[in-house]
Design a protein around this motif. Structure first.
Motif, PDB file in Angstrom:
ATOM      1  N   GLU A  84      -4.630   0.177   0.488  1.00  0.00           N
ATOM      2  CA  GLU A  84      -4.520  -0.882  -0.514  1.00  0.00           C
ATOM      3  C   GLU A  84      -3.248  -0.732  -1.341  1.00  0.00           C
ATOM      4  OE1 GLU A  84      -6.995  -2.586  -4.421  1.00  0.00           O
ATOM      5  OE2 GLU A  84      -7.797  -0.929  -3.223  1.00  0.00           O
ATOM      6  N   LYS A  85      -2.962   0.487  -1.777  1.00  0.00           N
ATOM      7  CA  LYS A  85      -1.789   0.722  -2.616  1.00  0.00           C
ATOM      8  C   LYS A  85      -0.495   0.524  -1.831  1.00  0.00           C
ATOM      9  CE  LYS A  85      -4.017   3.961  -5.812  1.00  0.00           C
ATOM     10  NZ  LYS A  85      -4.071   5.380  -6.279  1.00  0.00           N
ATOM     11  N   LEU A  86      -0.451   1.062  -0.615  1.00  0.00           N
ATOM     12  CA  LEU A  86       0.765   0.911   0.194  1.00  0.00           C
ATOM     13  C   LEU A  86       0.998  -0.550   0.551  1.00  0.00           C
ATOM     14  CD1 LEU A  86       3.157   2.202   1.622  1.00  0.00           C
ATOM     15  CD2 LEU A  86       1.679   2.615   3.606  1.00  0.00           C
ATOM     16  N   SER A  87      -0.062  -1.283   0.819  1.00  0.00           N
ATOM     17  CA  SER A  87       0.064  -2.701   1.150  1.00  0.00           C
ATOM     18  C   SER A  87       0.760  -3.461   0.027  1.00  0.00           C
ATOM     19  CB  SER A  87      -1.316  -3.318   1.414  1.00  0.00           C
ATOM     20  OG  SER A  87      -1.934  -2.722   2.520  1.00  0.00           O
ATOM     21  N   LEU A  88       0.389  -3.157  -1.211  1.00  0.00           N
ATOM     22  CA  LEU A  88       1.004  -3.830  -2.354  1.00  0.00           C
ATOM     23  C   LEU A  88       2.472  -3.450  -2.481  1.00  0.00           C
ATOM     24  CD1 LEU A  88       0.759  -5.633  -4.852  1.00  0.00           C
ATOM     25  CD2 LEU A  88       0.068  -3.586  -6.145  1.00  0.00           C
ATOM     26  N   VAL A  89       2.769  -2.170  -2.349  1.00  0.00           N
ATOM     27  CA  VAL A  89       4.153  -1.702  -2.451  1.00  0.00           C
ATOM     28  C   VAL A  89       5.035  -2.415  -1.432  1.00  0.00           C
ATOM     29  CG1 VAL A  89       5.687   0.274  -2.091  1.00  0.00           C
ATOM     30  CG2 VAL A  89       3.587   0.552  -3.430  1.00  0.00           C
ATOM     31  N   ILE A  90       4.580  -2.466  -0.189  1.00  0.00           N
ATOM     32  CA  ILE A  90       5.407  -3.055   0.865  1.00  0.00           C
ATOM     33  C   ILE A  90       5.505  -4.569   0.716  1.00  0.00           C
ATOM     34  CG2 ILE A  90       5.673  -3.357   3.350  1.00  0.00           C
ATOM     35  CD1 ILE A  90       6.275  -0.520   2.203  1.00  0.00           C
ATOM     36  N   LYS A  91       4.406  -5.217   0.341  1.00  0.00           N
ATOM     37  CA  LYS A  91       4.448  -6.668   0.153  1.00  0.00           C
ATOM     38  C   LYS A  91       5.465  -7.045  -0.923  1.00  0.00           C
ATOM     39  CE  LYS A  91       1.766 -10.754  -1.122  1.00  0.00           C
ATOM     40  NZ  LYS A  91       2.862 -11.222  -2.022  1.00  0.00           N
TER      41      LYS A  91
END
Length: 244
Positions: A134-141
């Motif tokens: 969840e956290k990595l998804s936000l960072v990359i988005k």
């Protein structure tokens, strides 16, 4: 034409391989960003600590040069920082904002062509793996949005099996779970690819990949980028790469 690649994550992206353990890579058409300008690449590329050394990015770049237009340059944007957790890379934090700033500066003088990510050691305990995707998804988005590169390839590397064997092994008891999260992230997100660290070895600290393994890791990152696929084992040419 210059194709640039953003390096982000923690110390194993910055690189802690000992400089004298492998032959240097010299190529005037491989650049690195320094003070807003391209300079000819020299290792350490990502000088975040006095212990910085060989990283995977140099062999990635050297491999890229072998398979692309010999008139084109490749350039590296070093923004990794040792000892950082995924929370340290939150989108409102200084590490993320610096990466955006550096990448935007590079976009003025190059085509941003890929993102290289390696991070997770600092999230290998306390059940942090449960929120990792969840956290990595936000960072990359948000990173892709900020840089206006929605389809840019992202390569994420796995953690080494050696983490459990060191003096600080108690802090990495959930590294397998982080690896699973990284693999799942790549499966769930377009233009994202996972690269295994299976078979790679460490410095004596059993935290950081050694120089030979980082040369091999860079080749795996390149194959994932070039073939747009996950890399789940060793690739042809790894042994030759360290002799270049």
């Amino acid at each position: 034409m210059i194709h640039s690649f953003l390096m982000i994550g923690q110390s194993n992206m910055a690189g802690r391989g000992f400089l004298n353990d492998v032959p240097p890579i010299h190529d005037e058409k491989i650049k690195m960003l320094r003070n807003g300008r391209w300079q000819i690449m020299a290792e350490p590329i990502n000088f975040d600590r006095p212990t910085s050394g060989i990283s995977l990015a140099a062999s990635f770049a050297s491999s890229w040069r072998l398979f692309h237009n010999q008139e084109d340059d490749i350039a590296l944007i070093p923004c990794a920082d040792g000892g950082t957790s995924l929370d340290d890379w939150s989108v409102d934090g200084p590490l993320f904002q610096n990466a955006v700033f550096q990448a935007k500066a590079a976009q003025k003088i190059s085509t941003l062509s890929g993102i290289l990510w390696h991070q997770g050691e600092n999230d290998s305990y306390g059940q942090n793996y449960k929120s990792y995707i969840e956290k990595l998804s936000l960072v990359i988005k948000i990173l892709r949005d900020e840089l206006n590169v929605p389809d840019i390839p992202l390569i994420v590397g796995g953690l080494g099996d050696f983490l459990k064997d060191g003096v600080y092994g108690e802090y990495f008891v959930e590294y397998n779970e982080v690896n699973e999260a990284l693999m799942q992230f790549a499966k769930d997100h377009d233009h994202s690819y996972f690269v295994t660290a299976k078979g790679l070895t460490a410095n004596s600290d059993n935290i950081h990949f050694d120089a030979v393994s980082l040369r091999k890791f860079g080749l795996r990152y390149f194959k994932a980028f070039e073939q747009k696929t996950d890399i789940l084992g060793a690739v042809a040419g790894e042994e030759q790469m360290i002799k270049m």
